[in-house]
Scaffold this active site. Structure first.
Site, PDB file in Angstrom:
ATOM      1  N   TYR A 165       0.924  -1.112  -0.272  1.00  0.00           N
ATOM      2  CA  TYR A 165      -0.057   0.042  -0.183  1.00  0.00           C
ATOM      3  C   TYR A 165       0.942   1.200   0.175  1.00  0.00           C
ATOM      4  O   TYR A 165       0.729   2.203  -0.863  1.00  0.00           O
ATOM      5  CB  TYR A 165      -0.822  -0.196   1.201  1.00  0.00           C
ATOM      6  CG  TYR A 165      -1.838   1.071   1.151  1.00  0.00           C
ATOM      7  CD1 TYR A 165      -3.156   0.945   0.371  1.00  0.00           C
ATOM      8  CD2 TYR A 165      -1.952   2.202   1.987  1.00  0.00           C
ATOM      9  CE1 TYR A 165      -3.861   2.244   0.150  1.00  0.00           C
ATOM     10  CE2 TYR A 165      -2.821   3.223   1.782  1.00  0.00           C
ATOM     11  CZ  TYR A 165      -3.805   3.116   1.026  1.00  0.00           C
ATOM     12  OH  TYR A 165      -4.723   4.011   1.095  1.00  0.00           O
ATOM     13  N   LYS A 168       1.341   4.078  -2.870  1.00  0.00           N
ATOM     14  CA  LYS A 168       0.706   5.431  -2.702  1.00  0.00           C
ATOM     15  C   LYS A 168       1.967   6.559  -2.746  1.00  0.00           C
ATOM     16  O   LYS A 168       1.847   7.547  -3.356  1.00  0.00           O
ATOM     17  CB  LYS A 168       0.260   5.519  -1.320  1.00  0.00           C
ATOM     18  CG  LYS A 168      -1.333   4.894  -1.339  1.00  0.00           C
ATOM     19  CD  LYS A 168      -2.380   5.473  -2.361  1.00  0.00           C
ATOM     20  CE  LYS A 168      -3.697   5.032  -2.159  1.00  0.00           C
ATOM     21  NZ  LYS A 168      -4.468   5.454  -3.066  1.00  0.00           N
TER      22      LYS A 168
HETATM   23  N1  LIG Z   1     -10.094   5.438   3.844  1.00  0.00           N
HETATM   24  C1  LIG Z   1      -9.120   5.978   4.106  1.00  0.00           C
HETATM   25  O1  LIG Z   1      -8.824   5.813   5.434  1.00  0.00           O
HETATM   26  C2  LIG Z   1      -7.973   6.416   3.049  1.00  0.00           C
HETATM   27  C3  LIG Z   1      -6.655   7.007   3.383  1.00  0.00           C
HETATM   28  C4  LIG Z   1      -6.099   7.377   2.534  1.00  0.00           C
HETATM   29  C5  LIG Z   1      -6.164   7.271   1.154  1.00  0.00           C
HETATM   30  N2  LIG Z   1      -7.398   6.417   0.670  1.00  0.00           N
HETATM   31  C6  LIG Z   1      -7.324   6.358  -0.505  1.00  0.00           C
HETATM   32  O2  LIG Z   1      -8.803   6.696  -1.235  1.00  0.00           O
HETATM   33  C7  LIG Z   1      -9.248   6.064  -1.920  1.00  0.00           C
HETATM   34  C8  LIG Z   1     -10.677   5.431  -1.710  1.00  0.00           C
HETATM   35  O3  LIG Z   1     -10.641   4.813  -0.516  1.00  0.00           O
HETATM   36  P1  LIG Z   1     -12.051   4.379   0.241  1.00  0.00           P
HETATM   37  O4  LIG Z   1     -11.413   4.742   1.724  1.00  0.00           O
HETATM   38  O5  LIG Z   1     -13.260   5.065  -0.316  1.00  0.00           O
HETATM   39  O6  LIG Z   1     -12.354   2.862  -0.149  1.00  0.00           O
HETATM   40  P2  LIG Z   1     -13.448   2.130  -0.470  1.00  0.00           P
HETATM   41  O7  LIG Z   1     -12.832   0.507  -0.336  1.00  0.00           O
HETATM   42  O8  LIG Z   1     -14.311   2.541   0.613  1.00  0.00           O
HETATM   43  O9  LIG Z   1     -14.048   2.602  -1.602  1.00  0.00           O
HETATM   44  C9  LIG Z   1     -12.880   2.056  -2.746  1.00  0.00           C
HETATM   45  C10 LIG Z   1     -13.950   1.767  -3.795  1.00  0.00           C
HETATM   46  O10 LIG Z   1     -12.793   1.430  -5.327  1.00  0.00           O
HETATM   47  C11 LIG Z   1     -13.484   0.203  -5.913  1.00  0.00           C
HETATM   48  N3  LIG Z   1     -12.522  -0.425  -6.595  1.00  0.00           N
HETATM   49  C12 LIG Z   1     -11.407  -1.142  -6.109  1.00  0.00           C
HETATM   50  N4  LIG Z   1     -10.830  -1.706  -6.692  1.00  0.00           N
HETATM   51  C13 LIG Z   1     -11.295  -1.298  -8.069  1.00  0.00           C
HETATM   52  C14 LIG Z   1     -10.745  -1.371  -9.555  1.00  0.00           C
HETATM   53  N5  LIG Z   1      -9.874  -2.290  -9.704  1.00  0.00           N
HETATM   54  N6  LIG Z   1     -11.348  -0.650 -10.511  1.00  0.00           N
HETATM   55  C15 LIG Z   1     -12.513   0.136 -10.299  1.00  0.00           C
HETATM   56  N7  LIG Z   1     -12.839   0.277  -8.916  1.00  0.00           N
HETATM   57  C16 LIG Z   1     -12.232  -0.437  -7.715  1.00  0.00           C
HETATM   58  C17 LIG Z   1     -14.130  -0.667  -4.746  1.00  0.00           C
HETATM   59  O11 LIG Z   1     -15.216  -1.346  -5.440  1.00  0.00           O
HETATM   60  C18 LIG Z   1     -14.722   0.591  -4.039  1.00  0.00           C
HETATM   61  O12 LIG Z   1     -16.140   0.937  -4.462  1.00  0.00           O
HETATM   62  C19 LIG Z   1      -8.276   4.805  -2.461  1.00  0.00           C
HETATM   63  O13 LIG Z   1      -7.402   4.724  -3.537  1.00  0.00           O
HETATM   64  C20 LIG Z   1      -7.519   4.746  -0.792  1.00  0.00           C
HETATM   65  O14 LIG Z   1      -6.354   4.015  -0.836  1.00  0.00           O
HETATM   66  C21 LIG Z   1      -8.192   5.998   1.788  1.00  0.00           C
END
Ligand SMILES: NC(=O)c1ccc[n+]([C@@H]2O[C@H](COP(=O)([O-])OP(=O)(O)OC[C@H]3O[C@@H](n4cnc5c(N)ncnc54)[C@H](O)[C@@H]3O)[C@@H](O)[C@H]2O)c1
Length: 260
Positions: free
Chosen positions: A154, A158
């Site tokens: 991860y 990132k």
């Molecule tokens: N939630 C956190 O704490 C956090 C913190 C920092 C960064 N992020 C980043 O933010 C982004 C969104 O995270 P989130 O927390 O909303 O996650 P989430 O799991 O709630 O939502 C992610 C969505 O992406 C979709 N997805 C996964 N793989 C995919 C693919 N190959 N093609 C198309 N869609 C796909 C999933 O089906 C899901 O609907 C991610 O890149 C995550 O790494 C999240």
């Protein structure tokens, strides 16, 4: 306020969490949407949440499928006449100790988070360049800047997104395309809820290390995307906007537990 009225915005990962919040945010500001998620059911649930009258295309495809993504962007351009902005929010997290990490899982995380982001950036920019303008926002993470135990793939993915963003900002700036990232801390989404449910994410501990003493809400991350896409950010590219309650600024200890 309709700050994004008529703006044509492609959002990946739109079925849940930050992507879903971004879809609702941009729809509320008058944008025309193209939503992508690998999960068709989640995508349908997001469409149901949008304000009545929102123009929204949707495609249940993976961001790792470059042929499908090129088709999605082509269809969006055919329907709307162009593409103004992208929010790349599709992503996955895996938590496993580095000594036991499986190479196929490592590859999958890099494939979705980094290669998938790149695929969407390139497909969108090939159209944006014809208009001489566009704004791309990649969702990176505080873990694009820091390491963390058991999150090797991860953090590597990132960190890659951060420097992909820098590189594209440099190369595409002269073409009128701005490329930035939003770097969230722990955000209350299904991704984090999954870790909480498995007992490997401690909201209280993260909050105590965070100067603002809480984790983020997806709407706060979506609002930062709105700023970076908007005209107010017209001179901003290659920037990483932390939505982290001061997490990255803090080099000090956690606050003591209440009562300790
Ligand atoms: N939630 C956190 O704490 C956090 C913190 C920092 C960064 N992020 C980043 O933010 C982004 C969104 O995270 P989130 O927390 O909303 O996650 P989430 O799991 O709630 O939502 C992610 C969505 O992406 C979709 N997805 C996964 N793989 C995919 C693919 N190959 N093609 C198309 N869609 C796909 C999933 O089906 C899901 O609907 C991610 O890149 C995550 O790494 C999240």
């Amino acid at each position: 306020m309709q700050r994004h009225k008529g703006r044509r915005v492609l959002i990946t990962g739109a079925g849940n969490g930050i992507g879903m919040a971004a879809a609702c945010f941009f729809a509320g500001e008058g944008a025309r949407l193209c939503l992508v998620d690998v999960d068709a059911g989640a995508l349908a649930a997001t469409l149901d949440k949008l304000p009545p009258g929102t123009e929204a295309l949707s495609h249940a495809v993976s961001v790792t499928d470059e042929v499908a993504i090129a088709g999605v962007v082509d269809a969006m351009v055919a329907a709307y006449g162009g593409i103004d902005a992208v929010v790349n929010s599709a992503g996955v997290v895996v938590v496993e100790p580095a000594l036991e990490a499986r190479i196929d899982i490592f590859r999958e995380v890099i494939e979705v988070n980094l290669v998938g982001t790149w695929i969407v950036c390139q497909a969108a920019a090939r159209h944006m360049v014809k208009a001489g303008s566009g704004a791309i926002v990649n969702i990176s993470s505080v873990y694009g800047f820091q390491g963390a135990p058991s999150r090797t793939a991860y953090c590597a993915s990132k960190g890659g997104v951060v420097n992909l963003t820098n590189s594209l900002a440099v190369e595409w700036g002269p073409l009128g395309i701005r490329v930035n990232s939003v770097a969230p801390t722990g955000t209350r989404t299904p991704m984090v809820q999954g870790l909480i449910d498995r007992g490997i994410y401690d909201v209280d501990a993260v909050s105590r290390r965070t100067p603002l003493r809480r984790i983020a809400e997806p709407e706060e991350v979506a609002a930062a995307c709105g700023f970076l896409v908007g005209d107010e950010a017209g001179m901003t590219t290659g920037h990483h906007l932390a939505v982290d309650g001061g997490w990255l600024a803090n080099g000090f200890l956690m606050a003591p537990k209440a009562g300790a």
